[in-house]
Design a protein around this motif. Structure first.
Motif, PDB file in Angstrom:
ATOM      1  N   LYS A  26      -3.043  -6.784  13.787  1.00  0.00           N
ATOM      2  CA  LYS A  26      -2.786  -5.342  13.698  1.00  0.00           C
ATOM      3  C   LYS A  26      -1.574  -4.991  14.573  1.00  0.00           C
ATOM      4  N   ALA A  61      -3.652   5.550   3.413  1.00  0.00           N
ATOM      5  CA  ALA A  61      -4.727   4.984   4.245  1.00  0.00           C
ATOM      6  C   ALA A  61      -4.604   3.469   4.318  1.00  0.00           C
ATOM      7  N   GLY A  62      -4.273   2.821   3.209  1.00  0.00           N
ATOM      8  CA  GLY A  62      -4.078   1.374   3.207  1.00  0.00           C
ATOM      9  C   GLY A  62      -2.915   0.963   4.086  1.00  0.00           C
ATOM     10  N   ASN A  91      -3.782   1.188   7.787  1.00  0.00           N
ATOM     11  CA  ASN A  91      -4.689   0.137   8.226  1.00  0.00           C
ATOM     12  C   ASN A  91      -3.960  -0.967   8.986  1.00  0.00           C
ATOM     13  N   HIS A 103       0.840  -1.209   0.000  1.00  0.00           N
ATOM     14  CA  HIS A 103       0.000   0.000   0.000  1.00  0.00           C
ATOM     15  C   HIS A 103       0.872   1.255   0.000  1.00  0.00           C
ATOM     16  N   ASP A 141      -6.079   0.704  16.435  1.00  0.00           N
ATOM     17  CA  ASP A 141      -6.466   2.028  16.945  1.00  0.00           C
ATOM     18  C   ASP A 141      -5.739   2.387  18.231  1.00  0.00           C
TER      19      ASP A 141
END
Length: 143
Positions: A117, A21-22, A25, A14, A29
């Motif tokens: 993540k 933005a990719g 990701n 990305h 958070d």
């Protein structure tokens, strides 16, 4: 290739495709990124930091710097990698006005993942060498 390497690989794809933005990701958070500021950065600060990087240090003809991963090592939920970011100094960065000089910024990072993540990251990059490449600081005298 491990699952962690796949997550990082997707994020780098990305990044190099010009999709910030990719790339972002990849981060949970609740991310805490250590090493580029006095205090750990949260996700909003990480997004702001990388937006500034893209604006100041893109590769020629692209909206973003080139990011290359040279090797990775995984242990449990942590991935470590050696990387290099490269491009042109096109905007103010770390107090240095744009010079148009090409640069290569090497670094090392360790990323802890949870549920696919990045939840915590520790990074170190040669910012002094970067400023020398820009001509903002003189190269040290060799002994």
């Amino acid at each position: 290739m491990s699952d962690l390497e796949n997550v990082l690989g997707d994020a780098i794809t990305h990044w190099n495709a010009g999709n910030l933005a990719g790339y972002l990701n990849m981060y949970d958070d609740r991310i805490r990124l250590h090493g580029y500021s006095a205090e750990p950065m949260d996700k909003a600060a990480v997004a702001s930091f990388y937006t500034m990087i893209w604006e100041a240090l893109p590769a020629a003809g692209r909206p973003n710097p080139q990011l290359d991963i040279h090797e990775t090592v995984t242990q449990g939920d942590v991935l470590a990698c050696r990387f290099a970011m490269s491009g042109l100094h096109q905007g103010a960065f770390m107090g240095a006005s744009a010079t148009g000089h090409a640069y290569v910024l090497p670094g090392i990072t360790m990323i802890r993942y949870r549920d696919g993540k990045a939840i915590e990251r520790w990074s170190s990059a040669d910012m002094l060498g970067l400023l020398i490449q820009f001509g903002a600081l003189p190269a040290p005298a060799m002994l």
